[in-house]
Design an enzyme around this catalytic site. Structure first.
Site, PDB file in Angstrom:
ATOM      1  N   GLU A   1       0.869  -1.184   0.000  1.00  0.00           N
ATOM      2  CA  GLU A   1       0.000   0.000   0.000  1.00  0.00           C
ATOM      3  C   GLU A   1       0.901   1.228   0.000  1.00  0.00           C
ATOM      4  O   GLU A   1       1.752   1.372   0.879  1.00  0.00           O
ATOM      5  CB  GLU A   1      -0.931  -0.029   1.213  1.00  0.00           C
TER       6      GLU A   1
ATOM      7  N   CYS B   1      -1.619   9.383   3.933  1.00  0.00           N
ATOM      8  CA  CYS B   1      -1.662   8.974   2.527  1.00  0.00           C
ATOM      9  C   CYS B   1      -2.969   9.436   1.903  1.00  0.00           C
ATOM     10  O   CYS B   1      -3.056   9.651   0.710  1.00  0.00           O
ATOM     11  CB  CYS B   1      -1.511   7.464   2.418  1.00  0.00           C
TER      12      CYS B   1
END
Ligand code: NAD
Length: 516
Positions: A287, A321
């Site tokens: 990720e 993020c």
């Protein structure tokens, strides 16, 4: 329990004195532990290599939060050997026992919640509220993955062919390497580690060098919850020295990584090479970064949109993020949007994260601060810096919240992940143009749309290419169970942490047909 009946851990409201007082006490208690040394434990053996990693308080970099004995390559090899030898034992432990340990871990975290909040305030520079959200998410991951593990242990029946008994079982993979980032140093570490452990894998966890103390505290939780010492090793060490070794080791079966695109792609490449003696294709869950955009349409509620962009861009100093780093605004309200936003951004208070008077704290380290300030310079060339763009007074790594207007789609500010409190604003001709701009990056993590037009909402649902789309709300703050999290394209493998299918990444399915 049905998955839709899962409930998230509630957040403490620190504006209430009955919550603020204990939090102050927790901060004082944690402070009293500053500078402690943490051994490296592999199986039952404790190692003190003498090569110490110093973790510091980014609000006050002179303060040492913890000192951690770093692994050598020999010790990294040992950790894999221990995990490998113990894997068959741990895999054979009944799922119900592993699940019970995970539920215990969740209960311990809940009991020690304020203490963990305090570690996050001091080691990661989180505000009280951001720290509370991180710890709550960690608790949610434990509870939710315990629930998922129960479902995996008794899967739905298969089609039964006449004269056969047909079934499918989920087996653990083997030794996993868990590599979390510093920005959710508890929640992401806990999520990846517990998903691997509860499904019967053994793990070597290599925390970020910025946040090893929080990781060490969670290792205490795993110990207390009954996870055997041979089932996990917390390995502090440099990515270059031990990271590559852990990834390329032939007995490593999978790597669960969350972090930057650069490191994620490198890990993926390294893991793809077959080492002598290796008998599987390594699985990589990666990720990675984001360049998340919020579309503000002309049919939006402007005040709502300004508030949503503000929270998304500057919460935890823009170091999520999921943070909004691009506002894509209809030309019809571009000027009024900027006017309202800049006024609010100028009001944001920045200072030491242990003081709840400040909405924003420091950025994580000096290198990060320099990189963000370099981007502010780039922003001066590529657009109009309306506010911010500089370091703020104080010993900590304080960067002013920054708004850069008139950013072009091809510019670096539009394309590159800055990972700090810097927002680029771009003008869109109409909604289709806004969508086109929103999709015009290599990433595809989160995005939001502010509009009251149902047709535009429907179009965004179809065409905004992101793993996590939000309508008329901020693009940060994914909740376990409700917003399974993970991105498209260069944002990663879209593993959807906190979603119903997440544990499937940590197991392999065995189909069995028995003639009756
Ligand atoms: P990073 O890639 O620099 O580091 C991530 C982890 O990888 C750290 O533990 C680091 O020590 C380790 N590492 C670095 N080099 C290594 C190597 N050669 N071998 C093994 N491990 C190595 O990222 P970061 O600065 O810690 O975190 C910020 C990044 O993470 C941002 O790009 C952010 O978008 C991303 N992120 C993504 C998600 C998501 O769910 N997609 C969530 C949080 C953060």
């Amino acid at each position: 329990m049905r998955l839709c009946d899962f409930r998230n851990e509630p957040y403490a409201d620190f504006s209430k004195p009955e919550n603020a007082e204990p939090m102050r006490a927790a901060l004082a208690a944690v402070r009293a532990e500053f500078g402690k040394e943490y051994d490296l434990r592999i199986g039952d053996a404790h190692h003190r290599t003498g090569d110490l990693l110093k973790s510091i308080n980014p609000s006050q970099p002179g303060e040492v939060v913890g000192l951690h004995h770093k692994a050598t390559p020999e010790l990294a090899n040992q950790a894999i050997a221990v995990a490998d030898a113990y894997f068959p034992v741990w895999a054979a432990v009944p799922a119900a026992d592993r699940i019970a340990s995970l539920r215990k871990a969740s209960a311990i975290l809940r009991r020690r919640k304020l203490e963990f909040d305090a570690w996050l305030v001091y080691e990661a520079g989180k505000s009280w509220a951001e720290a509370e959200a991180d710890v709550s998410e960690a608790i949610d991951f434990c509870d939710y993955y315990a629930l998922l593990a129960e479902r995996l242990a008794s899967p739905e029946s298969l089609v039964q062919l006449p004269g056969e008994h047909d079934e499918m079982r989920y087996l653990p993979l083997g030794v996993g390497i868990v590599i979390p980032p510093w920005n959710f140093p508890l929640a992401i570490l806990v999520g990846m580690t517990t998903a691997a452990l509860v499904t019967g894998n053994t793990v070597v966890v290599k925390p970020s060098s910025d946040t090893p103390t929080i990781a060490a505290k969670f290792a205490e939780v795993l110990d207390e919850a009954g996870f055997p010492p041979h089932s996990f090793t917390l390995m502090v060490g440099s990515g270059a020295e031990v990271g590559d070794l852990l990834i390329t080791h032939p007995r490593t079966r999978f790597i669960s990584f969350t972090g930057s695109r650069e490191v994620g792609l490198r890990i993926n490449e390294l893991a793809a090479k077959t080492a002598p003696g290796q008998i599987w294709i390594k699985r990589v869950i990666a990720e990675m970064g984001g360049k998340d955009g919020i579309i503000v349409d002309e049919e939006a509620d402007l005040d709502d949109a300004v508030q949503g962009v503000l929270w998304s861009a500057y919460g935890y100093q823009g170091q999520k993020c999921s943070a909004c780093s691009r506002a894509i605004v209809s030309e019809k309200l571009y000027d009024s949007f900027l006017e309202k936003l800049v006024a609010k951004v100028k009001d944001i208070k920045v200072g030491p994260s242990d003081d709840p008077a400040y909405y924003m704290g420091p950025v994580i380290n000096e290198r990060s601060m320099k990189s963000i300030l370099d981007y502010a310079e780039v922003g001066r060339q590529e657009g109009r810096v309306l506010t911010g763009g500089e370091r703020l007074p104080g010993d900590g790594y304080f960067v002013a919240p920054t708004v850069i207007a008139d950013i072009d789609v091809k510019s670096r500010i539009f394309q590159e992940e800055i990972f700090g409190p810097v927002l680029g604003v771009t003008k869109a001709r109409d909604f289709d143009h806004a969508l086109e701009l929103a999709n015009a990056t290599d990433y595809g993590l989160t995005g939001a749309v502010y509009t009251n037009n149902p047709e535009k909402i429907a179009k965004a649902k179809e065409q905004f290419f992101v793993g996590n789309l939000y309508i008329n709300r901020k693009c940060t703050g994914a909740m376990v169970g409700a917003h399974p999290f993970g991105g498209f394209n260069m944002s990663g493998t879209d593993s959807k942490a906190g979603g119903p299918d997440y544990l499937l990444w940590f197991v392999q399915a065995k189909s069995i047909a028995q003639k009756m």
